[in-house]
Enzyme design. Sequence first.
Site, PDB file in Angstrom:
ATOM      1  CD  GLN A   1      -2.807   1.007   2.526  1.00 34.09           C
ATOM      2  OE1 GLN A   1      -2.189   1.383   3.496  1.00 34.09           O
ATOM      3  NE2 GLN A   1      -4.070   0.872   2.471  1.00 34.09           N
TER       4      GLN A   1
ATOM      5  CE1 TYR B   1      -3.209   8.994   6.703  1.00 34.81           C
ATOM      6  CE2 TYR B   1      -3.469   7.073   5.500  1.00 34.81           C
ATOM      7  CZ  TYR B   1      -3.150   7.439   6.710  1.00 34.81           C
ATOM      8  OH  TYR B   1      -3.318   6.801   7.828  1.00 34.81           O
TER       9      TYR B   1
ATOM     10  CB  CYS C   1     -11.298  -9.461  16.618  1.00 39.59           C
ATOM     11  SG  CYS C   1     -10.966  -7.737  16.937  1.00 39.59           S
TER      12      CYS C   1
ATOM     13  CB  CYS D   1      -4.835  -3.737  17.613  1.00 40.49           C
ATOM     14  SG  CYS D   1      -6.470  -3.806  17.039  1.00 40.49           S
TER      15      CYS D   1
ATOM     16  CB  CYS E   1      -3.414  -8.865  19.396  1.00 38.98           C
ATOM     17  SG  CYS E   1      -5.199  -9.670  19.446  1.00 38.98           S
TER      18      CYS E   1
ATOM     19  CB  ALA F   1      -5.378 -15.527  33.782  1.00 36.61           C
TER      20      ALA F   1
END
Length: 674
Positions: A102, A195, A366, A372, A384, A418
């Site tokens: 990119q 941008y 996710c 992140c 993450c 955990a």
Amino acid sequence: MFPHLLSPVRIGTLELRNRIAMSPMGVEIVDDDGVLRERMIRYYEERARGGAGLVISEVAAIAYPRGATTAHQIAISDDRYLPGLAELARRVHAHGAKLALQLVHHGKVSRLDQKQGRELLMPSEPRWHGAMDMARDLTREELGAMIAASGGAPPKIRVATREDIAWLVDRFADAAERARRAGADAVELHAGHGYILSEFLSPAWNHRDDEYGGPVENRARLLQEVIRACKQRAGEDFPVWCRLDAVELRTPDGIRFEDAQRTAELAEAAGADAIHVSAYADSTSGPAFTEAPLVHRESGYVGYAEGIKRRVRVPVIAVGRIEFELADRLIAEGRADVVAMARKHLADAELGRKLAAGRPQDVRPCVYCYTCVAQPFFDRRVRCAVNPVTANEIDLAMLERAKAATPRRVLVVGGGPAGLEAARVAARRGHSVTLCERADVLGGALRLAARTYEPNARLLRWLEAQVRDLGVSVRLRATVTPALARELAPDVVVVATGARRDRPSLPGAELPHVLTGDDLARVLASDDPPVGARVAIVGAALAGVSLAELLRARGREVTLLDEGPTLGAAMAHPRRWRALADLREQGVALVANARVRVIGAKSLHAVVEEKVAARELEIAADHVIWLAGWTGDAALAESLRAEGVAPALVIGDAGGVGYLEGAIHSGFHAAIRI
């Protein structure tokens, strides 16, 4: 299970094995010279190994360090960067994936230019400077780190001359040709997210009166010139496409969807081989960031991709929290051709391979906690919350997959996040694992969090399934004592018993309408929580903020208090921006710097520290929910050590409150050490 998502597709001359793209993300794993080295290469290699059809890199700066937003991004401005780029291409190809680099010039967002004293290149002098509310709800440390990332000096603007425009076109074309020489399969031109190319496209930022300003055909002229130049320099058979903003939200006179549709047509006419559809919002506003480019709604941009696909003949890449079933359906119905997945690839690098094997249930979900995407604000390497390997592939990827040299008997005490993660990784590495949980269900604090935030429920289901499928022996309603531990005879004990949630020691804390963290399960158990009409929540960490959202949605009048100056400080700041903005909109009273002195039968009394002086505050409350003062609790580990049962590792909140990220990471690393 996903025949359309997993089917091959062509983008120009490029053949992809499936329609899963790893979306470009700024991860800042590169060293501060723009050179690709092993750590960054391994990060991308793991996603290629994991089954993505197309890997789109993070932004590669075409004129690095000019036009870069950080020193820690890929540089493609000189042949000295070719060896690293070529090795990246080779490693991605070795696993059957394709690589697109990119290309970007960050324009007004070029923080490195600002930091190093250069002018920010823009199409025009700005007439609007945004809502400028990004600093709201940041901690002092976060604000300082954000200022440091840009150097803190006021920006100097350079309005692009025709010579500057010609220079930009040449730099993009030069980068495309260099990408091809490096072995990349394509380039994506970043023409979105504020941008330089998107600034020319946006009537909010482009006020030029020459051939590059005015109607959309003029505003898209630079993009068309760049596409043609890239094709000419790199070869007509080299795929080039662009990422566009479908809209600019919260931006007066920003890009409208009709503009984006027309721009897509013009890009195709110039030779673009695909259109990647994203969106943008006011870059100075915290809540706006979670609307675009970070979408907090599932499939938030799908309609935009579909609308652009109706106007062009080239493939359309859709993005924005698209779940696998919908991704397959979008392709089947001709509403998109490729689906780009960003945070999903951080949470699980192997998602493509798992989908291809018919095991979507094995994909680690996710939870959209925004950990992140928070890191680039501070010029920090990506993290993450649910995948400790992310950005640490060179150190941890092989360790997680490898069997332990000496299998051991491992006792995990506590079935929260955990403990579940420790049991999962230890069993995966070949240890014999027994997990004891004193409750009648697994999950601990994560099960409570799942009741207020659905993505947490997905993670809990995944952890439970992984532990079950790996053969962990799970004992529920089992309280571990030194005697039971001796009976089980482990080689190692992992203590994941969670935090202590003590009742506060202040007048009125003993009253029956004062609830603590131990009462959360009862409060959250039904759709109509057993609390009165007016609720005061003390402690604005993750649990407090989430509970305030839920109770307000259930019609309660809610006041959320915290002793600290920033509510929700435990959250990654983008999620905090979103959550606190929503709470304010819903009418929740937010009170920072508040120290509760007394709890009465129908109210609580607090002192609020303000800049000038403290003020007294009386808050009406039928129930007070005390979620402050949670601390680690290593008592069991200490008793086991005293009894000489086995080496005891303390993880998760038992060792100090670290929330979900702390729990998962500590569980993972403990299991790796065994």
